[in-house]
Design an enzyme around this catalytic site. Structure first.
Site, PDB file in Angstrom:
ATOM      1  N   LYS A   1     -15.543  -8.561   4.229  1.00 24.14           N
ATOM      2  CA  LYS A   1     -14.278  -9.064   4.774  1.00 24.14           C
ATOM      3  C   LYS A   1     -14.334  -9.083   6.299  1.00 24.14           C
ATOM      4  O   LYS A   1     -14.886  -8.167   6.911  1.00 24.14           O
ATOM      5  CB  LYS A   1     -13.112  -8.160   4.337  1.00 24.14           C
ATOM      6  CG  LYS A   1     -12.709  -8.341   2.898  1.00 24.14           C
ATOM      7  CD  LYS A   1     -11.405  -7.623   2.593  1.00 24.14           C
ATOM      8  CE  LYS A   1     -11.005  -7.797   1.133  1.00 24.14           C
ATOM      9  NZ  LYS A   1      -9.788  -7.056   0.788  1.00 24.14           N
TER      10      LYS A   1
ATOM     11  N   HIS B   1       0.843  -1.199   0.000  1.00 22.14           N
ATOM     12  CA  HIS B   1       0.000   0.000   0.000  1.00 22.14           C
ATOM     13  C   HIS B   1       0.885   1.258   0.000  1.00 22.14           C
ATOM     14  O   HIS B   1       0.600   2.225  -0.722  1.00 22.14           O
ATOM     15  CB  HIS B   1      -0.890   0.054   1.259  1.00 22.14           C
ATOM     16  CG  HIS B   1      -1.933  -1.017   1.347  1.00 22.14           C
ATOM     17  ND1 HIS B   1      -2.068  -1.839   2.436  1.00 22.14           N
ATOM     18  CD2 HIS B   1      -2.921  -1.390   0.478  1.00 22.14           C
ATOM     19  CE1 HIS B   1      -3.090  -2.667   2.257  1.00 22.14           C
ATOM     20  NE2 HIS B   1      -3.622  -2.419   1.072  1.00 22.14           N
TER      21      HIS B   1
ATOM     22  N   SER C   1      -3.038  -7.959   2.592  1.00 20.39           N
ATOM     23  CA  SER C   1      -3.306  -7.875   4.034  1.00 20.39           C
ATOM     24  C   SER C   1      -3.736  -9.219   4.605  1.00 20.39           C
ATOM     25  O   SER C   1      -3.432  -9.535   5.756  1.00 20.39           O
ATOM     26  CB  SER C   1      -4.380  -6.819   4.310  1.00 20.39           C
ATOM     27  OG  SER C   1      -3.958  -5.556   3.860  1.00 20.39           O
TER      28      SER C   1
ATOM     29  N   ARG D   1      -1.739  -5.517  -8.661  1.00 16.39           N
ATOM     30  CA  ARG D   1      -0.576  -6.358  -8.411  1.00 16.39           C
ATOM     31  C   ARG D   1      -0.322  -7.335  -9.538  1.00 16.39           C
ATOM     32  O   ARG D   1       0.783  -7.578  -9.942  1.00 16.39           O
ATOM     33  CB  ARG D   1      -0.764  -7.156  -7.115  1.00 16.39           C
ATOM     34  CG  ARG D   1      -0.555  -6.341  -5.878  1.00 16.39           C
ATOM     35  CD  ARG D   1      -1.222  -6.980  -4.710  1.00 16.39           C
ATOM     36  NE  ARG D   1      -2.654  -6.932  -4.855  1.00 16.39           N
ATOM     37  CZ  ARG D   1      -3.500  -7.178  -3.880  1.00 16.39           C
ATOM     38  NH1 ARG D   1      -3.066  -7.539  -2.712  1.00 16.39           N
ATOM     39  NH2 ARG D   1      -4.792  -7.069  -4.087  1.00 16.39           N
TER      40      ARG D   1
HETATM   41  P1  ADP Z   1      -9.832  -3.644  -0.787  1.00 11.74           P
HETATM   42  O1  ADP Z   1     -10.642  -4.510   0.124  1.00 11.74           O
HETATM   43  O2  ADP Z   1     -10.526  -2.380  -1.177  1.00 11.74           O
HETATM   44  O3  ADP Z   1      -9.218  -4.369  -1.950  1.00 11.74           O
HETATM   45  P2  ADP Z   1      -7.144  -3.548   0.297  1.00 11.74           P
HETATM   46  O4  ADP Z   1      -6.670  -2.847   1.533  1.00 11.74           O
HETATM   47  O5  ADP Z   1      -6.958  -5.012   0.223  1.00 11.74           O
HETATM   48  O6  ADP Z   1      -8.644  -3.120   0.162  1.00 11.74           O
HETATM   49  O7  ADP Z   1      -6.445  -2.904  -0.959  1.00 11.74           O
HETATM   50  C1  ADP Z   1      -6.613  -1.545  -1.292  1.00 11.74           C
HETATM   51  C2  ADP Z   1      -5.993  -1.272  -2.646  1.00 11.74           C
HETATM   52  O8  ADP Z   1      -4.584  -1.458  -2.559  1.00 11.74           O
HETATM   53  C3  ADP Z   1      -6.476  -2.211  -3.750  1.00 11.74           C
HETATM   54  O9  ADP Z   1      -6.526  -1.486  -4.955  1.00 11.74           O
HETATM   55  C4  ADP Z   1      -5.404  -3.266  -3.810  1.00 11.74           C
HETATM   56  O10 ADP Z   1      -5.299  -3.810  -5.113  1.00 11.74           O
HETATM   57  C5  ADP Z   1      -4.178  -2.439  -3.477  1.00 11.74           C
HETATM   58  N1  ADP Z   1      -3.136  -3.255  -2.882  1.00 11.74           N
HETATM   59  C6  ADP Z   1      -3.228  -4.120  -1.844  1.00 11.74           C
HETATM   60  N2  ADP Z   1      -2.050  -4.723  -1.602  1.00 11.74           N
HETATM   61  C7  ADP Z   1      -1.182  -4.228  -2.520  1.00 11.74           C
HETATM   62  C8  ADP Z   1       0.187  -4.469  -2.825  1.00 11.74           C
HETATM   63  N3  ADP Z   1       0.910  -5.370  -2.172  1.00 11.74           N
HETATM   64  N4  ADP Z   1       0.733  -3.778  -3.832  1.00 11.74           N
HETATM   65  C9  ADP Z   1      -0.005  -2.895  -4.529  1.00 11.74           C
HETATM   66  N5  ADP Z   1      -1.294  -2.633  -4.324  1.00 11.74           N
HETATM   67  C10 ADP Z   1      -1.884  -3.287  -3.328  1.00 11.74           C
END
Ligand code: ADP
Length: 161
Positions: A41, A17, A128, A90
């Protein structure tokens, strides 16, 4: 003033992130990282805890603010005067979902664009959920999350539980 929002669950914020935030900082004047309550989630950290960790982690970026919201991303973006929604991409596996969301959001708000940013290759396998599962079994999460998040995870999953 080009303001964008970066919505997500951030349960918890990972180095992936942060990589995306860094890229957005280089492109836009102001970034609002916004914690969404995701009804689909199961959460480890409350929205308040996630905002607190993000606020601490984002301190190094003067043009980044953190908040939370409940509802539609486009409504929140509009209320904040944001011109775009940042999301991370990703791998191809993210693409279909992100593409669908982007098109749906555009249908709801034609004037707000989705900007998909690719992280460094080292973060492509990071999410996450993996971090939460690793922490629950007392695996080493350093290198995946900032130190303050690592400390919070240790509090959530004490070794003697
Ligand atoms: P959501 O439930 O909205 O997907 P996340 O916190 O899992 O929430 O992810 C938020 C955003 O960050 C999403 O667009 C996700 O693709 C991106 N994201 C999550 N992990 C990574 C990572 N390791 N590298 C790049 N982008 C990421």
């Amino acid at each position: 003033m080009k303001r964008v929002i970066y919505p997500g669950t951030f349960d918890p914020v990972t180095n992936g992130h942060i990589d995306i935030v860094k890229r957005a900082v280089a492109l836009f004047d102001e970034i609002i990282v916004t914690v969404a309550k995701n009804p689909t989630k199961t959460e480890v950290f409350s929205v308040e805890e996630r905002v607190e960790m993000l606020t601490e982690v984002m301190k190094e970026f003067p043009t980044v603010r953190v908040d939370s919201f409940n509802g539609l991303v486009v409504d929140h973006a509009r209320a904040l005067g944001a011109i775009g929604i940042i999301r991370g991409l990703r791998a191809v596996s993210d693409f279909e979902y992100e593409f669908q969301m982007a098109l749906m959001n555009r249908k709801l708000a034609e004037d707000i664009s989705t900007i998909l940013l690719m992280p460094h290759a080292r973060y492509t396998y990071l999410n996450s959920t993996i971090v939460r599962n690793l922490a629950a079994f007392h695996g080493d999460v350093s290198g995946f999350v900032p130190e303050i998040v690592e400390a919070k995870l240790k509090e959530k999953f004490p070794k003697n539980d």
